[in-house]
Motif scaffolding. Structure first.
Motif, PDB file in Angstrom:
ATOM      1  N   MET A   1       0.854  -1.170   0.000  1.00 51.30           N
ATOM      2  CA  MET A   1       0.000   0.000   0.000  1.00 51.30           C
ATOM      3  C   MET A   1       0.901   1.235   0.000  1.00 51.30           C
ATOM      4  SD  MET A   1      -2.923   0.692   2.722  1.00 51.30           S
ATOM      5  CE  MET A   1      -4.154   1.803   2.397  1.00 51.30           C
ATOM      6  N   PRO A   2       0.720   2.139  -1.005  1.00 49.52           N
ATOM      7  CA  PRO A   2       1.582   3.317  -1.057  1.00 49.52           C
ATOM      8  C   PRO A   2       1.224   4.309   0.055  1.00 49.52           C
ATOM      9  CG  PRO A   2      -0.008   3.367  -2.834  1.00 49.52           C
ATOM     10  CD  PRO A   2      -0.183   2.044  -2.133  1.00 49.52           C
ATOM     11  N   VAL A   3       2.251   4.965   0.517  1.00 46.40           N
ATOM     12  CA  VAL A   3       2.058   5.957   1.570  1.00 46.40           C
ATOM     13  C   VAL A   3       1.833   7.314   0.904  1.00 46.40           C
ATOM     14  CG1 VAL A   3       3.132   7.095   3.529  1.00 46.40           C
ATOM     15  CG2 VAL A   3       3.557   4.674   3.121  1.00 46.40           C
ATOM     16  N   SER A   4       0.767   8.004   1.295  1.00 42.26           N
ATOM     17  CA  SER A   4       0.492   9.310   0.697  1.00 42.26           C
ATOM     18  C   SER A   4       1.416  10.361   1.315  1.00 42.26           C
ATOM     19  CB  SER A   4      -0.963   9.704   0.891  1.00 42.26           C
ATOM     20  OG  SER A   4      -1.247   9.797   2.266  1.00 42.26           O
ATOM     21  N   LYS A   5       1.809  11.290   0.488  1.00 45.12           N
ATOM     22  CA  LYS A   5       2.715  12.352   0.919  1.00 45.12           C
ATOM     23  C   LYS A   5       1.888  13.576   1.312  1.00 45.12           C
ATOM     24  CE  LYS A   5       6.721  14.897  -0.653  1.00 45.12           C
ATOM     25  NZ  LYS A   5       7.598  15.170  -1.790  1.00 45.12           N
ATOM     26  N   ILE A   6       2.163  14.104   2.478  1.00 44.76           N
ATOM     27  CA  ILE A   6       1.434  15.289   2.952  1.00 44.76           C
ATOM     28  C   ILE A   6       2.167  16.532   2.460  1.00 44.76           C
ATOM     29  CG2 ILE A   6       0.708  16.588   4.970  1.00 44.76           C
ATOM     30  CD1 ILE A   6       0.526  13.916   6.461  1.00 44.76           C
TER      31      ILE A   6
END
Length: 70
Positions: A1-6
């Motif tokens: 699962m890709p980690v979203s960038k804030i």
């Protein structure tokens, strides 16, 4: 699962660059209108006439102090 960038946008309080760009023409229009009103209402005050209005490059001679001839 890709980690979203804030990603955060730069802002000062509720003002962001995008909002300032949208309201800049409106602010400029109101600023010119307010400055013109102040100069119009202050044109009868001798201090404003001598120090500000008489030093306007093209039309300043209209408000220049009259020289008294003896």
């Amino acid at each position: 699962m890709p980690v979203s960038k804030i990603v955060s946008n730069p802002h000062f309080g509720i003002f962001s660059p995008e909002k300032l760009i949208k309201v800049a023409p409106n602010l400029a229009t109101w600023g010119v209108a307010a400055g013109s009103a102040v100069l119009l209402f202050g044109s009868d005050v001798p201090l404003v006439k001598n120090d500000i209005l008489s030093k306007i490059p093209i039309v300043g001679s209209y408000w220049a102090p009259k020289e008294e001839s003896e």
